[in-house]
Every structure is written in C-alpha cells, then in structure tokens.
Design a protein around this motif. Structure first.
Motif, PDB file in Angstrom:
ATOM      1  N   GLY A 145     -10.508  10.135  28.616  1.00 41.89           N
ATOM      2  CA  GLY A 145     -10.420  11.557  28.345  1.00 41.89           C
ATOM      3  C   GLY A 145     -11.768  12.190  28.628  1.00 41.89           C
ATOM      4  O   GLY A 145     -12.763  11.495  28.854  1.00 41.89           O
ATOM      5  N   GLU A 188     -16.888  11.946  30.009  1.00 38.07           N
ATOM      6  CA  GLU A 188     -15.666  11.192  30.194  1.00 38.07           C
ATOM      7  C   GLU A 188     -15.815   9.842  29.512  1.00 38.07           C
ATOM      8  O   GLU A 188     -16.752   9.077  29.812  1.00 38.07           O
ATOM      9  CB  GLU A 188     -15.338  10.994  31.675  1.00 38.07           C
ATOM     10  CG  GLU A 188     -14.083  10.155  31.886  1.00 38.07           C
ATOM     11  CD  GLU A 188     -13.732   9.923  33.351  1.00 38.07           C
ATOM     12  OE1 GLU A 188     -12.976   8.948  33.623  1.00 38.07           O
ATOM     13  OE2 GLU A 188     -14.186  10.698  34.203  1.00 38.07           O
ATOM     14  N   TRP A 202      -7.139  14.903  27.284  1.00 33.18           N
ATOM     15  CA  TRP A 202      -6.732  13.563  27.697  1.00 33.18           C
ATOM     16  C   TRP A 202      -5.265  13.567  28.110  1.00 33.18           C
ATOM     17  O   TRP A 202      -4.604  14.594  28.064  1.00 33.18           O
ATOM     18  CB  TRP A 202      -7.029  12.542  26.606  1.00 33.18           C
ATOM     19  CG  TRP A 202      -6.223  12.594  25.346  1.00 33.18           C
ATOM     20  CD1 TRP A 202      -5.236  11.742  24.972  1.00 33.18           C
ATOM     21  CD2 TRP A 202      -6.359  13.528  24.256  1.00 33.18           C
ATOM     22  NE1 TRP A 202      -4.753  12.068  23.734  1.00 33.18           N
ATOM     23  CE2 TRP A 202      -5.417  13.142  23.267  1.00 33.18           C
ATOM     24  CE3 TRP A 202      -7.186  14.625  24.017  1.00 33.18           C
ATOM     25  CZ2 TRP A 202      -5.279  13.843  22.068  1.00 33.18           C
ATOM     26  CZ3 TRP A 202      -7.057  15.326  22.830  1.00 33.18           C
ATOM     27  CH2 TRP A 202      -6.111  14.943  21.869  1.00 33.18           C
ATOM     28  N   MET A 212     -10.353   6.549  25.764  1.00 30.87           N
ATOM     29  CA  MET A 212      -9.689   7.004  24.538  1.00 30.87           C
ATOM     30  C   MET A 212      -9.307   5.840  23.642  1.00 30.87           C
ATOM     31  O   MET A 212      -9.152   6.000  22.427  1.00 30.87           O
ATOM     32  CB  MET A 212      -8.467   7.850  24.887  1.00 30.87           C
ATOM     33  CG  MET A 212      -8.787   9.112  25.667  1.00 30.87           C
ATOM     34  SD  MET A 212     -10.020  10.187  24.841  1.00 30.87           S
ATOM     35  CE  MET A 212      -9.085  10.735  23.413  1.00 30.87           C
TER      36      MET A 212
END
Length: 237
Positions: free
Chosen positions: A187, A232, A213, A235
């Motif tokens: 994400g 970035e 995400w 997740m």
C-alpha cells in the motif's frame, strides 16, 4: 481500492517546550487503537526541535528508522561510532537490528530544526546495525517522483530491510501524475508536506495523510503547488 484518511488536525500532539511533535500513528503519550500503523509503517512523527535542544541517547532494536530534515540541521551520534550532520535535502537511515543507541539534536544553537522521523518494521530481525545518509537534489523531483529509499543497496536512494519504496515529489499547480506500485500486496501512505493535491479523488491539504491499498496505481492532481512524500510499504508483514 481501500483508503484511510488522516487529516492533519486529527494527529496526536505533544508539546514539551523544546519539542513540538505531531504523531500520525500511536506514539508515546498518544495512543489510538485505530491508528497504530499502516502496514509496515509504524511511526510518522512531524517534529520541530528548538535551537540547541534534542533527544538524548536512547536505544532501539529491530526497527528501520528514517529521518528527513525539512528545515534546519540535525546532528546524529550512535553507539556504533557514527556521527552525521543531516540537512534539508538529506535522508538518513538507521537499521537498529540487534541493538543500537543514538542521540539526535538540533545542530544549530540559533535556529529550529524541523524533520520527519519515520519507523518501518523490518522483514529481517536481529540484523547487524547500520547507518547511512544520502543527499538528494530538489531539481530531480520537480513534477516527478524522486526515489529516496528502496529495499536494494544497488537501487536509488538509501535502503532498508523491508520491501518498501519512498519517493518525494514537488508538483506545480495543475500538474497530474500517476504512481504505479512496485510490489503486489503493498500500500502507499501519502503525506502532504505542503500545498493541496487530489489523490484518487480524495482532496488533501498540508500535513494530511492518506493510506491507499488494494490498488495498483495512484492518480495525482496538484490543486496548488504541492510537495509530497510517498511511502510504499507491505500491508502484511
């Protein structure tokens, strides 16, 4: 696509006289069970430190710690013998690994320093502690994404023990751009340093944060001159 919006005004806040700090995620006296982390991104602190003041020597372990000065000059010392002066345009990284102690203070005795301190959970535990810093040119992020961090020592920017990529961007008013995620399952947390920008239809203002995400691409439209930090991160980790 999933999103979470963290308005600037909703952040945690601590004022200690010499330190004025805003917390996007739970930290120290600010504890919010709904804002503990965004994927592997654990801490995003927006700190202002008075002239000549700073954080005394304290330990860390098993965390990737990134410092990005926004104004002024930061001084770093650690138990591994590293000593760095970090200025606006520099990015510093410290892999705490097995254990390291460090101090951070305002190098100036006359001017305040503003910087972001960011913690990312590593993908490897108990690594050998390491330190690095690099200088980045502002011209290289004019209306484009300038990579300042990656997972690979031979890629652009500093590197950490995590499948993460950080970018800075300075957009002129009206500029549009797209960011394609580097890795499936990651994400992006967008933090607006200055200005106004719309990201995938969500309007953001200075110091707002937006986590995105379950998507492969982000679309940006600068509503005014804007400066952004994109983080970035995985997740699931």
């Amino acid at each position: 696509m999933k999103t979470v919006l963290h308005a600037a005004s909703s952040r945690g806040h601590a004022s200690h006289g010499w330190l004025n700090s805003y917390h996007s995620f739970s930290f120290a006296g600010y504890q919010n069970p709904e804002r503990v982390h965004f994927g592997a991104l654990r801490v995003l602190n927006d700190d202002t430190v008075a002239a000549g003041m700073g954080f005394g020597t304290h330990p860390h372990d098993n965390m990737e710690i990134i410092s990005i000065p926004l104004e002024g000059t930061l001084e770093h010392k650690d138990s591994a013998g590293n000593h760095g002066i970090i200025r606006q345009g520099d990015v510093q990284v410290m892999s705490a690994g097995t254990d390291i102690a460090h101090s951070e203070k305002n190098h100036s005795h006359t001017e305040q320093v503003k910087f972001l301190q960011i913690w990312v959970f590593p993908n490897k535990r108990n690594v050998t502690p390491r330190y690095d810093q690099q200088t980045f040119q502002a011209a290289d992020r004019a209306n484009q994404f300038q990579q300042i961090l990656s997972p690979a020592p031979d890629d652009a920017g500093v590197w950490i023990h995590q499948d993460a990529w950080f970018h800075l961007a300075d957009f002129s008013a009206g500029h549009s751009a797209e960011y394609a995620l580097k890795k499936t399952g990651n994400g992006v947390y967008v933090f607006v340093l200055e200005g106004d920008v719309t990201v995938n239809g969500q309007t953001l203002h200075s110091r707002d944060g937006l986590g995105v995400w379950d998507t492969d691409i982000l679309a940006f439209q600068a509503d005014s001159a804007a400066r952004l930090l994109l983080m970035e991160v995985p997740m699931n980790f």
